[in-house]
Design an enzyme around this catalytic site. Structure first.
Site, PDB file in Angstrom:
ATOM      1  N   HIS A  80       0.848  -1.196   0.000  1.00  0.00           N
ATOM      2  CA  HIS A  80       0.000   0.000   0.000  1.00  0.00           C
ATOM      3  C   HIS A  80       0.887   1.251   0.000  1.00  0.00           C
ATOM      4  CE1 HIS A  80      -2.855   3.083   1.289  1.00  0.00           C
ATOM      5  NE2 HIS A  80      -2.080   3.325   2.332  1.00  0.00           N
ATOM      6  N   ASP A 109       6.134  21.126 -27.048  1.00  0.00           N
ATOM      7  CA  ASP A 109       6.167  19.796 -26.435  1.00  0.00           C
ATOM      8  C   ASP A 109       7.259  19.817 -25.372  1.00  0.00           C
ATOM      9  OD1 ASP A 109       6.209  16.924 -25.920  1.00  0.00           O
ATOM     10  OD2 ASP A 109       5.188  16.718 -27.846  1.00  0.00           O
ATOM     11  N   TRP A 162       6.986   0.203   3.981  1.00  0.00           N
ATOM     12  CA  TRP A 162       7.484   0.884   2.766  1.00  0.00           C
ATOM     13  C   TRP A 162       8.892   1.434   2.972  1.00  0.00           C
ATOM     14  CZ3 TRP A 162       8.865   5.884   1.155  1.00  0.00           C
ATOM     15  CH2 TRP A 162       8.781   6.875   2.127  1.00  0.00           C
ATOM     16  N   SER A 190      13.044   5.912 -14.292  1.00  0.00           N
ATOM     17  CA  SER A 190      11.918   6.656 -14.861  1.00  0.00           C
ATOM     18  C   SER A 190      11.846   8.069 -14.274  1.00  0.00           C
ATOM     19  CB  SER A 190      10.630   5.886 -14.585  1.00  0.00           C
ATOM     20  OG  SER A 190       9.527   6.734 -14.689  1.00  0.00           O
ATOM     21  N   SER A 191      11.972   8.169 -12.950  1.00  0.00           N
ATOM     22  CA  SER A 191      11.867   9.489 -12.311  1.00  0.00           C
ATOM     23  C   SER A 191      13.011  10.397 -12.714  1.00  0.00           C
ATOM     24  CB  SER A 191      11.890   9.355 -10.790  1.00  0.00           C
ATOM     25  OG  SER A 191      10.785   8.641 -10.359  1.00  0.00           O
ATOM     26  N   HIS A 274      13.375  11.859   2.997  1.00  0.00           N
ATOM     27  CA  HIS A 274      12.792  13.127   3.387  1.00  0.00           C
ATOM     28  C   HIS A 274      12.568  14.080   2.214  1.00  0.00           C
ATOM     29  CE1 HIS A 274      10.705  15.504   6.169  1.00  0.00           C
ATOM     30  NE2 HIS A 274      11.181  16.510   5.512  1.00  0.00           N
ATOM     31  N   GLU A 276      11.951  13.148  -0.584  1.00  0.00           N
ATOM     32  CA  GLU A 276      10.831  12.501  -1.274  1.00  0.00           C
ATOM     33  C   GLU A 276       9.481  13.075  -0.844  1.00  0.00           C
ATOM     34  OE1 GLU A 276      10.540  10.374  -3.694  1.00  0.00           O
ATOM     35  OE2 GLU A 276       8.450   9.754  -3.480  1.00  0.00           O
ATOM     36  N   TYR A 278       8.842  16.028  -0.018  1.00  0.00           N
ATOM     37  CA  TYR A 278       8.653  17.314  -0.712  1.00  0.00           C
ATOM     38  C   TYR A 278       8.435  17.105  -2.198  1.00  0.00           C
ATOM     39  CZ  TYR A 278       9.669  19.037   3.800  1.00  0.00           C
ATOM     40  OH  TYR A 278       9.578  19.240   5.136  1.00  0.00           O
ATOM     41  N   SER A 289      -1.747  26.732  -5.822  1.00  0.00           N
ATOM     42  CA  SER A 289      -1.559  28.157  -6.136  1.00  0.00           C
ATOM     43  C   SER A 289      -2.360  28.548  -7.374  1.00  0.00           C
ATOM     44  CB  SER A 289      -0.072  28.462  -6.381  1.00  0.00           C
ATOM     45  OG  SER A 289       0.676  28.198  -5.231  1.00  0.00           O
ATOM     46  N   HIS A 323      15.611  13.504  11.427  1.00  0.00           N
ATOM     47  CA  HIS A 323      14.479  13.598  12.366  1.00  0.00           C
ATOM     48  C   HIS A 323      13.600  12.350  12.294  1.00  0.00           C
ATOM     49  CE1 HIS A 323      11.981  15.915   9.130  1.00  0.00           C
ATOM     50  NE2 HIS A 323      11.747  14.637   9.037  1.00  0.00           N
ATOM     51  N   HIS A 324      13.838  11.494  11.304  1.00  0.00           N
ATOM     52  CA  HIS A 324      13.144  10.204  11.265  1.00  0.00           C
ATOM     53  C   HIS A 324      13.824   9.186  12.172  1.00  0.00           C
ATOM     54  CE1 HIS A 324      10.612  11.300   7.773  1.00  0.00           C
ATOM     55  NE2 HIS A 324      11.644  12.030   7.425  1.00  0.00           N
ATOM     56  N   THR A 349       6.828  27.063   5.019  1.00  0.00           N
ATOM     57  CA  THR A 349       5.527  26.432   4.779  1.00  0.00           C
ATOM     58  C   THR A 349       4.424  27.349   5.281  1.00  0.00           C
ATOM     59  OG1 THR A 349       6.665  24.356   5.223  1.00  0.00           O
ATOM     60  CG2 THR A 349       4.299  24.245   4.952  1.00  0.00           C
ATOM     61  N   LYS A 352       3.752  30.058   2.823  1.00  0.00           N
ATOM     62  CA  LYS A 352       2.897  29.623   1.706  1.00  0.00           C
ATOM     63  C   LYS A 352       1.427  29.653   2.116  1.00  0.00           C
ATOM     64  CE  LYS A 352       4.254  27.212  -1.655  1.00  0.00           C
ATOM     65  NZ  LYS A 352       5.205  27.577  -2.694  1.00  0.00           N
ATOM     66  N   ARG A 471       2.225   1.703  15.169  1.00  0.00           N
ATOM     67  CA  ARG A 471       1.773   1.485  13.801  1.00  0.00           C
ATOM     68  C   ARG A 471       2.219   0.098  13.343  1.00  0.00           C
ATOM     69  NH1 ARG A 471       6.010   5.063  10.184  1.00  0.00           N
ATOM     70  NH2 ARG A 471       4.790   4.210   8.477  1.00  0.00           N
TER      71      ARG A 471
END
Lengths: 557, 270
Positions: A80, A109, A162, A190-191, A274, A276, A278, A289, A323-324, A349, A352, A471
């Site tokens: 998931h 294009d 994950w 790909s990315s 991390h 990721e 963002y 926006s 921080h993880h 943040t 924004k 979790r």
């Protein structure tokens, strides 16, 4: 190039539209077709990973085993997460990038159309590879029912979350881990290719007069995201390659018994992981926006500060990964640095959010579905931001870490953040793409059902997490029962409401295919400011901006 | 100086009346029974209230605008779109609030790392899927397994124990008021020793020995769970700690020693 040449090319292109049938989609180099492919892949994987979430939620409906084993439960949470991150949010954002960036910068294009085709077509195979162990297991179970024993002893699908922490995923991982490793390699390629394409397009294909500070916020958001991708996807590739080496080539990067270091894995993973998050949210910020300023009929407030905030968030995003890992035994000084840096992210943040709210202030608001999703985003993403600030406080994080509080936090920023931004984007641009206005009543139902059930699902998770529920557990102590039942009911409603979305999108595509022309105005929402609204007809033709547009000061964001 | 600042900051937090507000409920972090858990609880609540305050301001402006400036009420869009002054203000104010939060957080974090001058050292090792407790100075060592009968897990119809999935055969036993240093490591994958009421969570990582400490002021039985996914039975390796008066702890140690001697004597005999 003189004008006659230009006209000739335009005429030429108009003559041969898209190819017919499967070939069109396999060999296409058209940015709109590739954008559509990305979005279709994302939509498909959304339902696949959504069903997995429902398996998880139904198992958690009450204490005790409800219907799946702990082993299968872990496979569901793992796939998931992996599919939602890599197979839903990222491809959807890439789909928007392909559709919108060329039109927004005034280019015909993407800069590298063939590469574009390849970067999409890697993905379906990557997800097939990732899902194969699960498919194998499901076929095995089904064959067992009819007396056959296909794939007996083939082992489990990935089942370590994950984040696939070593050594659970290396020394202790099932054989299917190798499928995941190569799937991640393919997604990574790909990315990276997509990111290169986006950077090159934005740097080189802007129409004359489309200066940096005239770029729509969506383009800015994606430009910054593309740089994040370029920096961190290779790190993830390195991470899974080290896992592969540990599993098969007798290295011991992450194996303590061989002199390796399990914490090294977490450093490498989160150095990718991390930024990721963002990557998942910055394009969404861009969409919000665009939507907010359009439906406020007012220019985005503080444009240059919005750009600066996006860049600051990305920069800070690189230096907060630890921080993880506050409870891994990190030294005091390191914890302090990462705590302060993480808290700092709240500043840009916040800028924004304040700018969006000020854009809405004294606007001329209407509340069509895209705006509803954008407002839902504003409120609920901010709630996710608040729990983010709480998580940044290291001593308190000792108590939040690994609990359902974290699950609540990242679903607030990913579901009511990234996913709601994607919904807002789809409703916003679908009429432009198809020339057909979706059913507004159904769209509003979709919003309200999603927003309410989303809160029903994820808000109680704050409570059980704080009260001590870890979790990734398939079964729980009795005091957590009530909130888990509420969450499960919410999740089922949320899942079913997404069928409305499917119906709405299919209807629009059908009308488009049937060639129904509703004569929608070019500026569908009468507040759009970027080039797709001001310079292009609705529905947008297969080829756009074959003649280079001149951008003036009136074409500002 | 440091001690003084610490006392001052927490006296202030306590005065704000956030102590014990929602303790022991199932919707909030437990207030707990150690100084550490109190400090963490206070930090958690002050951050929460600050977030609520900011939320009220931001959402008020948002909902007011949604109500007031709608086209259906005849609103016309204003023309302003930038103001460096307000940008600087709403960059600075959150920054200052964060600095204010960072100060108590820094102090509490330092305290977590202060494992000096302990009265008792217990080494805790994570296994798939149980905990092993070793009292290094006393030479006591035992495993602690889930005590919930399997049938209660497999059969939804069965009545479940009060402490379903939170009960073990051999709890860890510690004396009240004593500073207990815990050393954490793992035998296989990464586990995490989490006891909410103590404000303690620390990873047990193979190849590493992590430290944390506990000092409980109220005797009782406290329960927690593994906090890091460690395989299929991650949800089935609970932590139970029994905090007892010192004399009782001495008796427990003596009984364990006796037991151990009996066992080793028995071995010699055979």
């Amino acid at each position: 190039m003189n004008l006659t040449d230009d006209m000739a090319t335009a005429h030429d292109h108009a003559d041969h539209g898209p190819a017919k049938g499967l070939k069109r989609w396999l060999f296409t180099t058209n940015h709109k077709d590739i954008g559509t492919l990305y979005l279709l892949l994302s939509l498909t994987m959304f339902f696949v990973a959504g069903i997995m979430a429902l398996v998880v939620r139904i198992e958690l409906f009450e204490p005790g085993k409800v219907w799946v084993t702990p082993e299968f439960f872990n496979q569901m949470t793992t796939l998931h997460g992996l599919i939602m991150v890599f197979g839903v949010i990222m491809p959807a954002m890439a789909g928007f990038a392909n559709w919108m960036i060329p039109m927004m910068v005034g280019a015909p294009d993407m800069a590298l159309p063939r590469l574009n085709n390849w970067s999409f077509w890697l993905l379906p195979f990557a997800f097939l590879l990732l899902s194969l162990p699960l498919l194998r297991e499901l076929v095995g179970m089904a064959s067992h029912l009819i007396g056959l024993n296909l794939f007996a002893g083939a082992g489990a699908a990935p089942d370590y979350g994950w984040t696939f922490y070593a050594p659970l995923s290396t020394t202790y991982g099932p054989d299917s881990t190798d499928y995941m490793i190569f799937a991640i390699h393919m997604m990574g390629i790909s990315s990276i290719l997509a990111a290169i394409n986006i950077v090159v397009t934005i740097f080189n294909m802007r129409a004359p007069g489309m200066t940096w500070m005239r770029l729509p916020m969506f383009v800015w958001g994606w430009l910054v995201t593309a740089f994040l991708l370029l920096a961190v996807m290779p790190v993830l590739a390195g991470c899974v390659t080290m896992m592969l080496m540990d599993r098969h080539f007798h290295t011991a990067f992450f194996e303590a018994a061989g002199g390796g270091d399990p914490i090294l894995f977490q450093h490498i993973f989160w150095f990718f992981g991390h930024p990721e998050v963002y990557i998942l949210i910055l394009p969404g910020f861009g969409i919000i926006s665009e939507v907010v300023q359009t439906f406020s009929r007012k220019r985005l407030f503080g444009y240059s500060f919005m750009v600066a905030a996006t860049i600051t968030i990305a920069f800070l995003g690189y230096i907060v990964w630890m921080h993880h890992m506050f409870t891994t035994g990190a030294p005091y000084a390191a914890q302090l640095f990462f705590m302060y840096a993480t808290m700092l992210i709240a500043v840009p943040t916040g800028v924004k959010v304040f700018n969006w709210v000020t854009t809405i202030f004294k606007g001329e608001l209407t509340f069509e579905t895209p705006m509803l999703f954008a407002l839902g985003f504003l409120v609920m993403f901010t709630i996710g931001g608040f729990s983010g600030v709480m998580l940044a406080i290291a001593p308190a994080d000792y108590q939040y870490r690994g609990s359902y509080f974290v699950v609540a936090h990242f679903h607030y920023v990913l579901v009511s953040g990234s996913l709601f931004a994607i919904f807002a984007g789809v409703y916003f641009w679908l009429p432009k793409w198809t020339g057909h206005m979706y059913n507004e009543t159904l769209g509003k139902w979709h919003f309200w059902l999603s927003a309410i059930s989303m809160n029903l699902t994820f808000f109680p998770m704050h409570f059980v997490g704080l009260a001590g529920m870890p979790r990734r557990i398939p079964d729980y102590a009795l005091q957590f029962t009530n909130f888990n039942q509420i969450a499960t009911v919410g999740a089922v409603i949320f899942g079913l409401s997404q069928l409305l979305f499917l119906a709405i999108v299919i209807r629009s595509c059908q009308k488009h295919k049937a060639g129904v022309n509703e004569h929608l105005p070019d500026n569908v929402w009468d507040g759009g400011r970027s080039l797709e609204w001001t310079r292009l007809p609705t529905p947008v033709p297969y080829h756009t901006f074959e003649t280079v547009p001149e951008i003036g000061p009136n074409d500002t964001h | 100086m440091f001690q003084w600042t610490q006392k001052w900051v927490f006296a202030l937090l306590s005065c704000l009346g956030m102590q014990n507000a929602l303790a022991e409920s199932t919707v909030n972090m437990p207030y707990g029974v150690t100084r550490m858990s109190h400090d963490i609880y206070n930090l958690h609540m002050i951050t929460f209230y600050i977030c609520c305050g900011i939320g009220v301001v931001v959402f008020s402006v948002l909902f007011y605008s949604i109500y007031k400036y709608r086209r259906s009420r005849g609103a016309k869009a204003a023309n302003f779109h930038e103001h460096p002054g307000v940008e600087i203000i709403w960059t600075l104010i959150p920054f200052l609030i964060l600095v204010g939060l960072a100060i108590p957080a820094t102090i509490v974090l330092k305290d977590i790392h202060n494992t000096n001058e302990s009265d008792l050292i217990i080494k805790i090792t994570g296994y798939q899927w149980k905990w092993k407790y070793e009292y290094l100075d006393q030479g006591i060592s035992f495993f602690s397994n889930l005590a919930t009968p399997q049938i209660q897990i497999d059969d939804p119809q069965k009545t479940k124990n009060e402490w379903f999935l939170l009960e073990v055969d051999n709890p860890m036993v510690i004396p009240v008021h004593k500073k207990v240093k815990i050393l954490l490591t793992s035998n296989d994958v990464i586990h995490d020793w989490w006891l909410p009421a103590f404000g303690v969570k620390q990873d047990a990582i193979p190849g590493y020995i992590n430290e944390n400490w506990i000092q409980v002021d109220t005797p009782g039985i406290y329960r927690g769970q593994c906090g890091e996914l460690c395989g299929a039975y991650h949800g089935f390796m609970p932590i139970v700690v029994q905090v007892v008066p010192e004399e009782e702890f001495e008796q427990w140690v003596a009984a364990h020693m006796l037991n151990k001697t009996a066992v080793s004597n028995g071995r010699k005999a055979t």
